[in-house]
Write an enzyme that holds these catalytic residues in place. Structure first.
Site, short mmCIF file in Angstrom:
data_model
loop_
_atom_site.label_atom_id
_atom_site.label_comp_id
_atom_site.label_asym_id
_atom_site.label_seq_id
_atom_site.Cartn_x
_atom_site.Cartn_y
_atom_site.Cartn_z
N THR A 33 4.27 1.96 -7.37
CA THR A 33 5.41 1.05 -7.44
C THR A 33 5.07 -0.23 -6.70
O THR A 33 4.31 -0.22 -5.72
CB THR A 33 6.66 1.68 -6.80
OG1 THR A 33 7.68 0.67 -6.64
CG2 THR A 33 6.37 2.24 -5.42
N TYR A 77 11.04 5.50 1.11
CA TYR A 77 10.55 5.64 -0.26
C TYR A 77 9.18 5.01 -0.43
O TYR A 77 8.22 5.65 -0.90
CB TYR A 77 11.54 5.00 -1.24
CG TYR A 77 10.93 4.71 -2.59
CD1 TYR A 77 10.51 5.75 -3.43
CD2 TYR A 77 10.75 3.39 -3.04
CE1 TYR A 77 9.93 5.48 -4.66
CE2 TYR A 77 10.19 3.13 -4.27
CZ TYR A 77 9.77 4.17 -5.08
OH TYR A 77 9.20 3.90 -6.29
#
Length: 334
Positions: free
Chosen positions: A126, A150
């Site tokens: 990501t 995250y």
């Protein structure tokens, strides 16, 4: 491309379902790893065309379980690993779940891929791993910064993939999509949050910070990057951005959506949606030159024109009452 035996983890999710459908349409033998649940739900794959569902080998399991993961990998040539916990606000109060799913889950898959002789594994990263841009456009050499639990777990997962390549020559490459959007995306993401509020008749919409910038990818472009990464020669050990190379603020994104829908809007700051100051990623703008060079990939929906065209397709999907009805526009989805 000759048909391949492929495992897609996270096949029940937003990007995973689009990717799974595309691979089936291309004639591949696809095993779809979906999260086990007592409802026998396949997530978004439940909405797939009947012929696609009939073609799928669906494996219900939990990426955190090494035994089930090994069973899912058996007999597969290619593994596309998309299963993950991704909502940033949820990671603030449940970080252990992110470690177990994103880091341990990836480790389980790497070990199975190594032991069972998989020919290519793609680890999904990501753009959040970069944190706030220190230079733009962001290349793969940009420093990594875990600004949320995250993103820290995705850094850990990516590093585990690199370690298996360096330590055991496990044939893994890392694809790093920037902010993907499109039909089926969860309301925990900003674009569906804006669209669902406006289509529900709200004209004063609630958002968090609107000044940060993002590099948005339409889901069809992200899927195309995965397909290219499956067979591109010599990319083992590489990290490759899948970015549109187009930067836009959250505020301007909201105004683009209102333009596509054909309505006015007023933005109201909702304190509950603001990230802690040091955790907010202020700027993302990705360089996609490496993807062009190694994968032969470029976004079909690039630039401002492509972004607006992709937004029109996304809004059209949300306009369907059957789709819009799945979302709770009046509630903040973390």
């Amino acid at each position: 491309m000759s048909p391949k035996k492929i495992l897609v983890t996270g096949a029940d999710g937003f990007i995973g379902s689009h990717l799974t459908e595309a691979l089936v349409r291309q004639g591949h033998d696809v095993r779809a790893f979906v999260y086990y649940n007592s409802f026998n739900s396949w997530g978004w794959l439940d909405q797939s065309e009947p012929e696609i569902k009939r073609s799928l080998d669906v494996f219900s399991g939990d990426i955190r379980d090494p035994h089930g993961v090994r069973e899912a990998v058996k007999g597969r040539e290619v593994v596309l690993h998309l299963a993950a916990l991704i909502a940033i606000p949820f990671s603030y109060h449940s970080p252990a779940a992110y470690v177990e799913t994103n880091v341990t889950g990836t480790l389980n898959l790497l070990q199975a891929a190594r032991d069972l002789g998989v020919s290519r594994m793609i680890q999904t990263s990501t753009s959040e791993v970069y944190g706030t841009a220190r230079f733009v456009p962001i290349t793969e050499a940009h420093p990594l910064s875990g600004q949320s639990p995250y993103s820290a777990t995705k850094i850990g997962a990516d590093q585990m993939a690199e370690a298996f390549w360096r330590s055991f020559a496990t044939p893994v490459a890392t694809l790093r999509p920037f902010n993907t959007f499109g039909p089926r995306q969860s309301a925990r993401a900003v674009i569906p949050t804006i669209i669902t509020q406006l289509l529900s008749g709200m004209r004063k919409i609630r958002l968090g910070a609107v000044h940060p910038t993002r590099d948005f990818n339409y889901v069809a472009d992200t899927v195309a990057a995965f397909v290219a990464a499956m067979t591109a020669p010599g990319i083992e050990g590489e990290v490759i951005n899948a970015a549109s190379n187009f930067e836009i603020s959250i505020g301007d994104t909201a105004r683009t959506i209102a333009k596509v829908i054909g309505c006015d809007l007023e933005i109201e700051t909702d304190e509950a949606r603001l990230r802690p100051e040091a955790s907010e990623v202020e700027r993302l703008w990705g360089d996609n030159a490496k993807a062009a060079r190694l994968l032969g990939w470029a976004p079909a929906y690039g630039g401002g024109e492509g972004f607006e065209r992709a937004m029109a397709e996304t809004v059209a999907w949300f306009r369907d009452p059957a789709n819009l009805g799945r979302y709770k526009a009046d509630r903040y989805n973390i």
